[in-house]
Design an enzyme around this catalytic site. Structure first.
Site, short mmCIF file in Angstrom:
data_model
loop_
_atom_site.label_atom_id
_atom_site.label_comp_id
_atom_site.label_asym_id
_atom_site.label_seq_id
_atom_site.Cartn_x
_atom_site.Cartn_y
_atom_site.Cartn_z
N SER A 15 0.92 -0.91 0.08
CA SER A 15 -0.07 -0.04 -0.31
C SER A 15 0.82 1.21 0.17
O SER A 15 0.52 2.47 -0.67
CB SER A 15 -1.23 0.12 1.12
OG SER A 15 -1.62 -1.33 1.31
N THR A 42 0.32 -6.73 1.36
CA THR A 42 -0.05 -7.70 2.29
C THR A 42 -1.88 -7.18 2.17
O THR A 42 -2.61 -8.29 1.72
CB THR A 42 -0.14 -6.75 3.66
OG1 THR A 42 1.30 -7.34 3.91
CG2 THR A 42 -0.43 -7.70 5.06
N CYS A 43 -2.54 -5.89 2.17
CA CYS A 43 -3.71 -5.74 1.99
C CYS A 43 -4.57 -5.88 0.25
O CYS A 43 -5.58 -6.88 0.92
CB CYS A 43 -3.87 -4.40 1.92
SG CYS A 43 -5.56 -3.74 1.56
N TYR A 180 -7.46 -8.06 16.60
CA TYR A 180 -8.66 -7.40 15.97
C TYR A 180 -8.09 -9.19 14.12
O TYR A 180 -9.33 -9.98 13.82
CB TYR A 180 -8.36 -6.92 13.96
CG TYR A 180 -7.80 -6.47 13.42
CD1 TYR A 180 -7.79 -6.49 12.18
CD2 TYR A 180 -6.07 -6.04 14.16
CE1 TYR A 180 -7.16 -6.05 11.26
CE2 TYR A 180 -5.45 -5.67 13.03
CZ TYR A 180 -5.88 -5.92 11.88
OH TYR A 180 -4.67 -5.30 10.90
N GLY A 264 0.23 -11.53 16.80
CA GLY A 264 1.31 -10.03 16.17
C GLY A 264 2.08 -9.89 15.11
O GLY A 264 2.00 -11.38 14.38
N HIS A 438 -34.40 7.75 9.67
CA HIS A 438 -35.23 6.93 9.82
C HIS A 438 -35.59 5.89 9.00
O HIS A 438 -36.01 6.83 7.62
CB HIS A 438 -36.41 7.80 9.97
CG HIS A 438 -37.79 6.94 10.87
ND1 HIS A 438 -37.09 5.98 12.54
CD2 HIS A 438 -38.51 6.13 11.00
CE1 HIS A 438 -37.92 5.52 12.77
NE2 HIS A 438 -38.88 5.25 11.79
N GLU A 443 -29.43 6.40 13.39
CA GLU A 443 -29.89 7.75 13.53
C GLU A 443 -29.97 7.46 15.24
O GLU A 443 -30.36 8.46 15.81
CB GLU A 443 -31.81 7.37 13.11
CG GLU A 443 -32.36 6.82 13.44
CD GLU A 443 -34.03 6.77 12.65
OE1 GLU A 443 -34.13 7.65 13.60
OE2 GLU A 443 -34.53 5.26 13.18
C1 FAD Z 1 -4.95 -10.50 7.56
C2 FAD Z 1 -4.84 -8.70 7.62
C3 FAD Z 1 -5.94 -8.45 7.51
C4 FAD Z 1 -5.63 -6.95 7.85
N1 FAD Z 1 -6.30 -5.83 7.36
C5 FAD Z 1 -6.73 -4.92 7.82
C6 FAD Z 1 -7.78 -4.46 7.10
O1 FAD Z 1 -9.29 -4.48 7.21
N2 FAD Z 1 -7.94 -2.58 6.88
C7 FAD Z 1 -6.31 -1.80 7.05
O2 FAD Z 1 -6.57 -0.69 7.55
N3 FAD Z 1 -5.44 -2.66 7.14
C8 FAD Z 1 -5.64 -4.13 7.20
N4 FAD Z 1 -4.06 -4.86 7.40
C9 FAD Z 1 -3.38 -4.61 8.04
C10 FAD Z 1 -3.01 -3.74 6.30
O3 FAD Z 1 -2.25 -4.83 5.16
C11 FAD Z 1 -1.46 -2.85 6.60
O4 FAD Z 1 -1.66 -1.40 7.47
C12 FAD Z 1 -0.60 -2.23 5.05
O5 FAD Z 1 -0.90 -3.41 4.33
C13 FAD Z 1 0.69 -2.48 5.25
O6 FAD Z 1 0.89 -1.95 3.75
P1 FAD Z 1 2.92 -1.77 3.62
O7 FAD Z 1 2.39 -0.94 2.12
O8 FAD Z 1 3.46 -0.89 4.85
O9 FAD Z 1 3.40 -2.75 3.85
P2 FAD Z 1 2.44 -4.25 3.01
O10 FAD Z 1 1.91 -4.20 2.82
O11 FAD Z 1 3.09 -5.27 4.11
O12 FAD Z 1 3.89 -4.18 1.54
C14 FAD Z 1 5.11 -4.48 1.92
C15 FAD Z 1 5.57 -5.21 0.64
O13 FAD Z 1 6.59 -5.63 0.74
C16 FAD Z 1 7.30 -6.82 0.17
N5 FAD Z 1 8.55 -6.32 0.43
C17 FAD Z 1 9.08 -7.04 1.76
N6 FAD Z 1 10.25 -7.12 2.50
C18 FAD Z 1 11.09 -7.16 0.75
C19 FAD Z 1 11.88 -6.87 0.25
N7 FAD Z 1 13.19 -7.28 0.91
N8 FAD Z 1 12.46 -6.49 -1.12
C20 FAD Z 1 11.23 -6.77 -1.68
N9 FAD Z 1 10.02 -6.37 -1.55
C21 FAD Z 1 9.96 -6.95 -0.03
C22 FAD Z 1 6.24 -7.71 0.47
O14 FAD Z 1 6.38 -8.73 0.17
C23 FAD Z 1 5.04 -6.74 1.04
O15 FAD Z 1 4.27 -6.84 -0.63
C24 FAD Z 1 -4.29 -6.18 7.31
C25 FAD Z 1 -3.57 -7.03 7.36
C26 FAD Z 1 -3.50 -8.34 7.78
C27 FAD Z 1 -2.31 -9.48 8.18
#
Ligand code: FAD
Length: 460
Positions: A15, A42-43, A180, A264, A438, A443
């Site tokens: 993200s 991840t998202c 969560y 965690g 309503h 509400e």
């Molecule tokens: C099961 C679950 C449910 C979630 N639900 C929600 C929700 O409902 N709402 C919400 O707001 N948030 C939710 N989150 C949290 C959300 O997914 C994260 O906060 C968000 O994805 C963080 O974005 P980011 O860019 O920091 O990291 P990420 O999205 O984790 O992206 C990091 C990327 O870096 C890549 N990477 C890591 N190291 C390297 C490297 N050395 N070289 C190349 N690539 C690498 C990884 O593969 C990954 O694709 C959830 C998380 C999980 C695990």
């Protein structure tokens, strides 16, 4: 050709990284991004999006039951996990394609492999064994599930990474954790009919949330047959012919087909090469940054879950955007962390913004609490034995609404809208002056007139 191969090299296409890369490129920077798993992070791949799709799927079991009270007769519903997972995978692949297309459109070079930092301006691409240089490096590597201290049989457990791709729906699952992610997957799997147990080392699930939400959801999960075992930890995991046995610290055990650890997440900084720069890492390995996402190394920045801020997708996106505007667009701004709305996509759902009561009590001299617990209109015909909880916390002196908490259907949707008003400083009088919509559950927030009196307070 400039001094470096790229103005910006982003590590991690999740993200935060994708947003930062795209925006920096639109500001004219020469940008590259590396991703070791799948574009979207991840998202998109194994977090928010596939999870919400599973939440929708799991809630149909309620709908089938509730429909009877409204005159519907259907045959015995049958759920097929592989069909759901295939459909989910198709949608995730589509989204991944969109992310890739948007990066390409912005002119960002994509390296689909692991990248590691090799110096203040140097990046090593691992599988292709290439070295590249960049004026600035953005660490956006996110986090991964933590497994805690090693215990016997730990290799048998799954995490949220694997749960999305299970070949079959487990008949029984034990989920370790009370945050969560643990709570959401308990709701999802129970909705599919899986016999579900939460094992949690604390005394009540959802630490940090408002106590009424914690109690309300614990009660609702109990009615739905989800066992919640608190003050327990796993001592070992044993594999038997017919599944797994999780041995707990008090000598008791849980039998399950899968045991999922959701205790965690830790930032992805191991072996990343940060030590080749002067970037400091904090207590759990997160990159230490200031308000502008600058690390302690001049050329290294970090956004999203790899920092120790708020681990949510919209936050990572804002941080990535503000970094790109500030560093490459000449438009400095910082993400605003006030009044971040969050949800727990349990069933029933939680939506919350502002302070839980225990924190509000620490920060305000006097509070007014407004609380309503009621069966939603839909339950009158469906007969579902579940109550909706709505709660407002008001600072008496300023009359400002400083906490808003909902447990029940559409909680996330309701709270997202309340967050706008609360960020603008809405007072209880503003809520009261707003016309109700309503009939709706929301509400209730504009018709709450009676201050809730704590039992002790009434006696005094
Ligand atoms: C099961 C679950 C449910 C979630 N639900 C929600 C929700 O409902 N709402 C919400 O707001 N948030 C939710 N989150 C949290 C959300 O997914 C994260 O906060 C968000 O994805 C963080 O974005 P980011 O860019 O920091 O990291 P990420 O999205 O984790 O992206 C990091 C990327 O870096 C890549 N990477 C890591 N190291 C390297 C490297 N050395 N070289 C190349 N690539 C690498 C990884 O593969 C990954 O694709 C959830 C998380 C999980 C695990």
């Amino acid at each position: 050709m400039g001094k470096f191969d790229y103005d910006l090299f982003v590590i991690g296409a999740g993200s935060g990284g994708v947003r930062a890369a795209r925006i920096a490129a639109t500001h004219g920077a020469k940008v590259a991004i590396a991703e070791e798993f799948r574009i979207g992070g991840t998202c998109v791949i194994r977090g928010c999006v596939p999870k919400k799709l599973l939440v929708y799927a799991s809630r149909f079991s309620d709908e089938f039951e509730d429909a009877r009270g409204f005159g519907w007769r259907t045959g015995e519903p049958v759920f097929d996990w592989p069909t759901l997972i295939k459909a989910k995978d198709k949608e995730i692949a589509r989204l991944e394609g969109l992310y890739r297309a948007n990066l390409n459109k912005a002119g960002v070079s994509i390296f689909e492999e692991r990248a590691e930092i090799a110096g203040p301006n140097a990046i090593q691409l691992i599988s292709s064994n290439r070295s590249v240089t960049a004026g600035k490096i953005l660490v956006a590597t996110g986090g991964r599930p933590s497994l805690g201290d090693p215990i016997e049989g730990l290799h048998h457990v799954i995490t949220s990474n694997e749960v999305f791709d299970l070949k079959e729906l487990p008949r029984r699952i034990a989920i370790y954790g009370g945050g969560y992610i643990a709570v959401e997957f308990a709701g999802i799997l129970a909705g599919f009919g899986t016999d579900t147990t939460i094992v949690y080392r604390g005394d009540k699930i959802l630490r940090g949330f408002d106590e009424d939400l914690r109690d309300g959801l614990t009660e609702a999960y109990g009615k739905r047959g989800i066992r919640v075992m608190t003050n327990r930890t796993f001592a070992s995991i044993e594999k038997r012919d017919k599944g797994l046995i999780g041995h707990l610290d008090n000598g008791s055990s849980v039998k399950a087909d899968q045991i999922m650890f959701a205790i965690g997440r830790v930032p992805n900084t191991a072996d990343l090469g940060l030590e080749t720069t002067s970037a400091d890492c904090g207590w759990n390995g997160h990159v230490v940054v200031d308000d502008a996402s600058r690390s302690t190394a001049e050329t290294v920045y970090a956004v999203g879950d790899v920092t120790d801020r708020v681990a949510l997708t919209p936050v990572a996106i804002r941080e990535g955007h503000s970094f790109a505007d500030t560093t490459f667009g000449g438009k400095p701004w910082s993400a605003d962390y006030a009044m971040i709305p969050t949800a727990v996509f349990s069933t029933p759902e939680i939506g919350t913004v502002g302070l839980p009561q225990h924190l509000a009590e620490e920060r305000s001299a006097e509070l007014d609490i407004y609380k309503a617990t009621f069966p939603p209109l839909k339950a009158t015909l469906s007969g579902r034995d579940e109550k909706m909880l709505m709660k407002l916390i008001v600072d008496r002196q300023s009359d400002r609404v400083i906490g808003c908490h909902v447990l029940g259907e559409d909680a996330a949707e309701i709270v997202q809208m309340a967050a706008i008003a609360m960020r603008l400083g809405a007072t209880k009088a503003d809520f009261d002056a707003t016309m109700g919509l309503h009939p709706s559950a929301a509400e209730e927030f504009v018709t709450m007139r009676e201050r809730w009196i704590a039992p002790g307070e009434a006696a005094g």
